[in-house]
Design a protein around this motif. Structure first.
Motif, PDB file in Angstrom:
ATOM      1  N   GLY A   1      14.521  -0.916  -0.551  1.00 27.24           N
ATOM      2  CA  GLY A   1      13.793  -0.600  -1.554  1.00 27.24           C
ATOM      3  C   GLY A   1      13.252   0.752  -1.749  1.00 27.24           C
ATOM      4  N   GLU A   2      12.219   0.876  -2.714  1.00 26.78           N
ATOM      5  CA  GLU A   2      11.723   2.278  -3.009  1.00 26.78           C
ATOM      6  C   GLU A   2      10.739   2.786  -1.908  1.00 26.78           C
ATOM      7  N   PRO A   3      10.388   3.775  -1.671  1.00 22.19           N
ATOM      8  CA  PRO A   3       9.365   4.070  -0.778  1.00 22.19           C
ATOM      9  C   PRO A   3       8.068   3.603  -1.242  1.00 22.19           C
ATOM     10  N   ASP A   4       7.329   3.501  -0.594  1.00 23.37           N
ATOM     11  CA  ASP A   4       5.603   2.937  -0.795  1.00 23.37           C
ATOM     12  C   ASP A   4       5.067   4.009  -1.888  1.00 23.37           C
ATOM     13  N   LEU A   5       4.279   3.327  -3.071  1.00 21.50           N
ATOM     14  CA  LEU A   5       3.741   4.358  -4.106  1.00 21.50           C
ATOM     15  C   LEU A   5       2.851   5.213  -3.328  1.00 21.50           C
ATOM     16  N   ALA A   6       2.158   4.884  -2.319  1.00 25.71           N
ATOM     17  CA  ALA A   6       0.936   5.783  -1.772  1.00 25.71           C
ATOM     18  C   ALA A   6       1.859   6.951  -1.459  1.00 25.71           C
ATOM     19  N   LEU A   7       2.816   6.897  -0.836  1.00 25.30           N
ATOM     20  CA  LEU A   7       3.958   7.977  -0.326  1.00 25.30           C
ATOM     21  C   LEU A   7       4.427   8.777  -1.191  1.00 25.30           C
ATOM     22  N   THR A   8       4.918   7.977  -2.497  1.00 24.48           N
ATOM     23  CA  THR A   8       5.477   8.724  -3.407  1.00 24.48           C
ATOM     24  C   THR A   8       4.501   9.793  -4.146  1.00 24.48           C
TER      25      THR A   8
ATOM     26  N   THR B   1       2.910  -2.323  10.862  1.00 24.96           N
ATOM     27  CA  THR B   1       3.285  -3.676  11.067  1.00 24.96           C
ATOM     28  C   THR B   1       3.051  -4.243   9.658  1.00 24.96           C
ATOM     29  N   ALA B   2       1.621  -4.312   8.939  1.00 27.97           N
ATOM     30  CA  ALA B   2       1.764  -4.637   7.685  1.00 27.97           C
ATOM     31  C   ALA B   2       2.795  -4.535   6.827  1.00 27.97           C
ATOM     32  N   THR B   3       2.996  -3.105   6.665  1.00 29.45           N
ATOM     33  CA  THR B   3       4.313  -2.803   5.863  1.00 29.45           C
ATOM     34  C   THR B   3       5.631  -3.610   6.117  1.00 29.45           C
ATOM     35  N   GLY B   4       5.804  -3.387   7.870  1.00 27.59           N
ATOM     36  CA  GLY B   4       7.093  -4.322   7.817  1.00 27.59           C
ATOM     37  C   GLY B   4       6.842  -5.800   7.603  1.00 27.59           C
ATOM     38  N   TYR B   5       5.768  -6.327   7.366  1.00 23.04           N
ATOM     39  CA  TYR B   5       5.803  -7.920   7.109  1.00 23.04           C
ATOM     40  C   TYR B   5       5.989  -7.939   5.588  1.00 23.04           C
ATOM     41  N   ALA B   6       5.303  -7.076   4.920  1.00 24.80           N
ATOM     42  CA  ALA B   6       5.566  -6.989   3.403  1.00 24.80           C
ATOM     43  C   ALA B   6       7.274  -6.694   3.059  1.00 24.80           C
ATOM     44  N   GLN B   7       7.775  -5.821   3.655  1.00 26.36           N
ATOM     45  CA  GLN B   7       9.149  -5.575   3.475  1.00 26.36           C
ATOM     46  C   GLN B   7       9.859  -6.862   3.876  1.00 26.36           C
ATOM     47  N   ALA B   8       9.689  -7.521   4.984  1.00 23.58           N
ATOM     48  CA  ALA B   8      10.272  -8.630   5.394  1.00 23.58           C
ATOM     49  C   ALA B   8      10.073  -9.919   4.583  1.00 23.58           C
ATOM     50  N   SER B   9       8.917 -10.260   4.024  1.00 22.85           N
ATOM     51  CA  SER B   9       8.683 -11.095   2.920  1.00 22.85           C
ATOM     52  C   SER B   9       9.390 -10.818   1.759  1.00 22.85           C
ATOM     53  N   HIS B  10       9.658  -9.618   1.277  1.00 22.80           N
ATOM     54  CA  HIS B  10      10.289  -9.431  -0.012  1.00 22.80           C
ATOM     55  C   HIS B  10      11.997  -9.532   0.566  1.00 22.80           C
TER      56      HIS B  10
END
Length: 508
Positions: free
Chosen positions: A282-289, A256-265
């Motif tokens: 957008g690009e994948p999260d850096l941690a996943l990259t 959910t936190a990732t979804g919130y950040a995405q929606a805010s962007h």
């Protein structure tokens, strides 16, 4: 006499319609010269109106309340000295202890006082019940809102199972896969949208944003059968109401936190667009990259906090410190509202965190490293490419070693690519570089570039439009940009030419 009594009853009805219980009590007091109020059934104070300040009158009122309660009476009259007290029980068919209509007057009381009080009982019973029902509805709405905020807080902190347990007290149940919608606009428009969502999407969770008063958060299951579909309430009518909506990609409930950040962007992109609605792309999260190597680095980075044991029971434990850090990095000063704590408590926890991790959280470098470590810890990252992993016996990589991985450098190039597109003013990219170098502080950036603060803000707004990411209002992409800039520095310069970085950032 009969005409006068009818006029009095009509006057009380008019007062009740105009101003409710308090207005009827004021009319009675003005009509009779007595102190008239609604007394609590226990006789210890007024539920409406003013409880007498005179000790004799107070004692008389308590005696009247006790007499009515003990003897099961509907009314009572008690005299003491030069005072007389009338006590009448209001009607209530809901099984509650209704307040007592009480009048204290000097003897001899006005002869019409008992009749007026008797006639007022039915009117005050209706106004009190209506007001009590409104208060109950308000308490229920407040309880519902705060419970939803608590569920959201748990979801943002990764406590999915606890959030689901709490959410079972409400409806609807939390879906396993959700899209986050961040809605910005006038209060009246957000209220109207809430009604439309409630009527058309029974599975949606609606939460007023605990940080930003002008935001509404919606968690809803993805539209079935459509890879990029939007529900009718989001795709129709929002623009006409002056609303802007940012939409995340479908994410699992634990993200959910990732979804919130995405929606805010996405909302930041919608502010600069014409459609008033934008979906995150957008690009994948850096941690996943980075892959599995970031997990080992994150474990080593956060180990001083995880091994921390509070000295006193009232001190925050490791989980609270990490949750505070996550919220602060996401919301900045709004973290206090997000966590429902005092701002002094927030400051104390951040100071404690800095001491444990040996960081300076005024530096963007340290903030960015902490943000990456927390994201990696929350995501349980596994290797995406096979690079960057740590085998048994291998030393834990440093952050610089992770950022220097080829696929991470490629990721970094893509972060700044929109700023380098043809037709983009050169000062925008240069301003972003200086801004990141100066810990994302606008004043020092303006001074370094010899321009005004407003000019820097305009360039940041232009960069926000090009990047389609939030830069100045949390949650921002500033930490990812700093890490991307560091990765490009590592790729372009020899190690001995690089500026020094703190051990917490460059080392394990």
């Amino acid at each position: 006499m009969r005409t006068g009594r009818a006029d009095d009853v009509l006057a009380m009805h008019h007062a009740g319609r105009r101003g409710g219980t308090s207005q009827v009590l004021r009319w009675l007091a003005g009509r009779t010269g007595a102190d008239v109020f609604l007394m609590n059934p226990s006789g210890d104070g007024a539920g409406a109106g003013a409880f007498p300040s005179d000790d004799t009158a107070r004692t008389l009122c308590r005696r009247g309340a006790d007499d009515v309660d003990r003897r099961g009476l509907r009314s009572a009259v008690i005299d003491q000295g030069d005072l007389t007290c009338f006590v009448l029980v209001l009607d209530d068919d809901r099984g509650l202890r209704a307040p007592l209509l009480t009048a204290v007057a000097h003897r001899p009381a006005a002869p019409e006082l008992p009749v007026l009080l008797a006639d007022a009982v039915s009117i005050l019973s209706l106004t009190w019940q209506a007001e009590d029902a409104r208060r109950s509805r308000h308490r229920l709405r407040t309880a519902d809102t705060r419970t939803r905020e608590a569920v959201l807080r748990l979801l943002m902190g990764g406590q999915t199972h606890t959030a689901q347990d709490v959410a079972q007290a409400l409806r609807p149940t939390l879906p396993e896969v959700v899209q986050m919608y961040v809605v910005h606009g006038p209060r009246e428009a957000r209220t109207g949208l809430t009604l439309r969502i409630t009527e058309t999407c029974r599975d949606a969770w609606i939460v007023p944003c605990p940080v930003y008063d002008d935001h509404l958060l919606v968690l809803a299951p993805p539209v079935p059968g459509k890879s990029a579909g939007l529900p009718p309430w989001a795709s129709h009518g929002a623009a006409a109401d002056g609303l802007r909506i940012g939409v995340s990609n479908p994410v699992h409930l634990r993200e959910t936190a990732t979804g919130y950040a995405q929606a805010s962007h996405a909302l930041a992109a919608a502010r600069h667009g014409t459609g008033r609605l934008s979906t995150f792309a957008g690009e994948p999260d850096l941690a996943l990259t980075i892959g599995a190597g970031v997990t080992a680095w994150s474990d080593a980075f956060l180990s001083p906090v995880r091994s921390h044991r509070p000295r006193r029971t009232q001190d925050p434990d490791s989980a609270q410190l990490l949750a505070t850090a996550t919220s602060w990095l996401r919301f900045s000063s709004g973290a206090a509202a997000s966590l429902n704590i005092h701002r002094n408590t927030l400051a104390a926890r951040l100071a404690h965190l800095q001491e444990l991790l040996r960081l300076d959280l005024t530096r963007l470098a340290d903030q960015s490293a902490l943000a990456l470590a927390l994201r990696a810890a929350a995501g349980g990252t596994t290797s995406r490419t096979g690079d960057g992993g740590t085998g048994e016996g291998r030393p834990t990589p440093s952050l610089d070693e992770l950022l220097a991985l080829p696929h991470v450098v490629s990721w970094a190039h893509r972060q700044f690519h929109p700023l380098q597109a043809p037709g983009t003013a050169a000062p925008v990219a240069g301003t972003i570089d200086t801004w990141l170098h100066l810990d994302a502080r606008i004043g020092p950036t303006a001074e370094a570039l010899s321009v005004s603060v407003s000019a820097v803000r305009k360039r940041l707004a232009r960069a926000e439009e090009l990047l389609q990411r939030s830069l100045t209002r949390p949650p921002t992409v500033v930490h990812d940009l700093w890490l991307a800039r560091r990765a490009l520095e590592l790729a372009e310069r020899r190690p001995e030419d690089l500026p020094s970085v703190p051990a917490a950032v460059g080392g394990p």
